[in-house]
Scaffold this motif. Structure first.
Motif, PDB file in Angstrom:
ATOM      1  N   TYR A 128       0.827  -1.197   0.000  1.00 16.73           N
ATOM      2  CA  TYR A 128       0.000   0.000   0.000  1.00 16.73           C
ATOM      3  C   TYR A 128       0.865   1.252   0.000  1.00 16.73           C
ATOM      4  O   TYR A 128       1.996   1.238   0.480  1.00 16.73           O
ATOM      5  CB  TYR A 128      -0.902   0.025   1.235  1.00 16.73           C
ATOM      6  N   VAL A 129       0.305   2.311  -0.534  1.00 17.17           N
ATOM      7  CA  VAL A 129       0.892   3.637  -0.436  1.00 17.17           C
ATOM      8  C   VAL A 129      -0.195   4.560   0.099  1.00 17.17           C
ATOM      9  O   VAL A 129      -1.381   4.206   0.124  1.00 17.17           O
ATOM     10  CB  VAL A 129       1.416   4.156  -1.796  1.00 17.17           C
ATOM     11  N   TYR A 130       0.219   5.731   0.521  1.00 22.41           N
ATOM     12  CA  TYR A 130      -0.702   6.714   1.083  1.00 22.41           C
ATOM     13  C   TYR A 130      -0.598   7.969   0.230  1.00 22.41           C
ATOM     14  O   TYR A 130       0.462   8.577   0.114  1.00 22.41           O
ATOM     15  CB  TYR A 130      -0.366   6.949   2.556  1.00 22.41           C
ATOM     16  N   VAL A 131      -1.708   8.308  -0.394  1.00 21.13           N
ATOM     17  CA  VAL A 131      -1.751   9.377  -1.378  1.00 21.13           C
ATOM     18  C   VAL A 131      -2.383  10.620  -0.758  1.00 21.13           C
ATOM     19  O   VAL A 131      -3.481  10.553  -0.204  1.00 21.13           O
ATOM     20  CB  VAL A 131      -2.550   8.934  -2.622  1.00 21.13           C
ATOM     21  N   ILE A 132      -1.661  11.728  -0.875  1.00 25.30           N
ATOM     22  CA  ILE A 132      -2.205  13.020  -0.438  1.00 25.30           C
ATOM     23  C   ILE A 132      -2.653  13.764  -1.684  1.00 25.30           C
ATOM     24  O   ILE A 132      -1.852  14.033  -2.579  1.00 25.30           O
ATOM     25  CB  ILE A 132      -1.164  13.868   0.309  1.00 25.30           C
ATOM     26  N   SER A 133      -3.931  14.082  -1.729  1.00 28.81           N
ATOM     27  CA  SER A 133      -4.493  14.872  -2.827  1.00 28.81           C
ATOM     28  C   SER A 133      -4.952  16.201  -2.255  1.00 28.81           C
ATOM     29  O   SER A 133      -5.649  16.232  -1.237  1.00 28.81           O
ATOM     30  CB  SER A 133      -5.683  14.163  -3.459  1.00 28.81           C
ATOM     31  N   GLU A 134      -4.565  17.271  -2.921  1.00 30.42           N
ATOM     32  CA  GLU A 134      -4.966  18.610  -2.468  1.00 30.42           C
ATOM     33  C   GLU A 134      -5.601  19.343  -3.632  1.00 30.42           C
ATOM     34  O   GLU A 134      -5.040  19.394  -4.730  1.00 30.42           O
ATOM     35  CB  GLU A 134      -3.757  19.381  -1.958  1.00 30.42           C
ATOM     36  N   THR A 135      -6.788  19.879  -3.409  1.00 28.81           N
ATOM     37  CA  THR A 135      -7.455  20.705  -4.410  1.00 28.81           C
ATOM     38  C   THR A 135      -7.909  21.983  -3.733  1.00 28.81           C
ATOM     39  O   THR A 135      -8.282  21.986  -2.561  1.00 28.81           O
ATOM     40  CB  THR A 135      -8.684  19.995  -5.027  1.00 28.81           C
ATOM     41  N   GLY A 136      -7.856  23.059  -4.476  1.00 27.16           N
ATOM     42  CA  GLY A 136      -8.252  24.324  -3.879  1.00 27.16           C
ATOM     43  C   GLY A 136      -8.735  25.316  -4.908  1.00 27.16           C
ATOM     44  O   GLY A 136      -8.616  25.107  -6.117  1.00 27.16           O
ATOM     45  N   SER A 137      -9.278  26.390  -4.375  1.00 26.12           N
ATOM     46  CA  SER A 137      -9.699  27.511  -5.199  1.00 26.12           C
ATOM     47  C   SER A 137      -9.269  28.775  -4.470  1.00 26.12           C
ATOM     48  O   SER A 137      -9.614  28.980  -3.309  1.00 26.12           O
ATOM     49  CB  SER A 137     -11.222  27.504  -5.384  1.00 26.12           C
ATOM     50  N   THR A 161      -0.677  16.265  -5.954  1.00 27.93           N
ATOM     51  CA  THR A 161      -0.713  14.903  -5.430  1.00 27.93           C
ATOM     52  C   THR A 161       0.695  14.520  -4.978  1.00 27.93           C
ATOM     53  O   THR A 161       1.667  14.820  -5.665  1.00 27.93           O
ATOM     54  CB  THR A 161      -1.184  13.909  -6.509  1.00 27.93           C
ATOM     55  N   GLU A 162       0.774  13.855  -3.822  1.00 31.37           N
ATOM     56  CA  GLU A 162       2.039  13.338  -3.308  1.00 31.37           C
ATOM     57  C   GLU A 162       1.785  11.914  -2.821  1.00 31.37           C
ATOM     58  O   GLU A 162       0.689  11.596  -2.361  1.00 31.37           O
ATOM     59  CB  GLU A 162       2.557  14.186  -2.150  1.00 31.37           C
ATOM     60  N   VAL A 163       2.812  11.062  -2.898  1.00 32.95           N
ATOM     61  CA  VAL A 163       2.674   9.654  -2.511  1.00 32.95           C
ATOM     62  C   VAL A 163       3.733   9.308  -1.465  1.00 32.95           C
ATOM     63  O   VAL A 163       4.901   9.671  -1.613  1.00 32.95           O
ATOM     64  CB  VAL A 163       2.828   8.729  -3.737  1.00 32.95           C
ATOM     65  N   PHE A 164       3.299   8.583  -0.427  1.00 31.15           N
ATOM     66  CA  PHE A 164       4.185   8.168   0.662  1.00 31.15           C
ATOM     67  C   PHE A 164       4.015   6.677   0.913  1.00 31.15           C
ATOM     68  O   PHE A 164       2.925   6.140   0.770  1.00 31.15           O
ATOM     69  CB  PHE A 164       3.849   8.928   1.949  1.00 31.15           C
ATOM     70  N   LYS A 165       5.088   6.023   1.340  1.00 35.49           N
ATOM     71  CA  LYS A 165       5.030   4.597   1.675  1.00 35.49           C
ATOM     72  C   LYS A 165       4.579   4.377   3.118  1.00 35.49           C
ATOM     73  O   LYS A 165       4.224   3.269   3.479  1.00 35.49           O
ATOM     74  CB  LYS A 165       6.392   3.940   1.462  1.00 35.49           C
TER      75      LYS A 165
END
Length: 111
Positions: free
Chosen positions: A22-31, A40-44
């Motif tokens: 598994y990996v842990y995905v950080i997704s950020e969206t903004g206005s 998007t960033e991915v961490f183990k």
């Protein structure tokens, strides 16, 4: 592939396909004043992803302060360690579409 079971000392066959990664995905969206952003960033490691989430929260609060007063913002934070999920959302009270930042950490299976 074979390995020795440390409890029974018996030789066992190991199927690598059974072990999920598994990996842990950080997704950020903004206005920001209606200008859309995303990253998007991915961490183990989940804890490292949470550390990065905390950094991103600090950045989002700082960025929001440049646009509006703190009392005009609302934010929500959720960390669910049991399900490897976390989220943070900050937005302008009364006008979500103009100013907001949403950050999500999700567990994803590597295929």
């Amino acid at each position: 592939m074979r390995r020795v079971n440390p409890h029974t000392l018996e030789i066992e066959e190991v199927n690598h396909q059974d072990k999920k990664e598994y990996v842990y995905v950080i997704s950020e969206t903004g206005s920001w004043d209606y200008e859309q952003t995303s990253s998007t960033e991915v961490f183990k490691d989940f804890d490292r992803a949470l550390d990065r989430l905390e950094q991103k929260i600090t950045e989002a609060k700082k960025d929001m302060k440049e646009w509006i007063d703190q009392e005009d913002t609302e934010d929500e934070k959720l960390i669910d360690r049991e399900n490897y999920f976390a989220s943070y959302e900050i937005y302008e009270r009364g006008d979500f579409s103009r100013l907001h930042d949403c950050i999500v950490v999700e567990k994803k299976e590597v295929k």
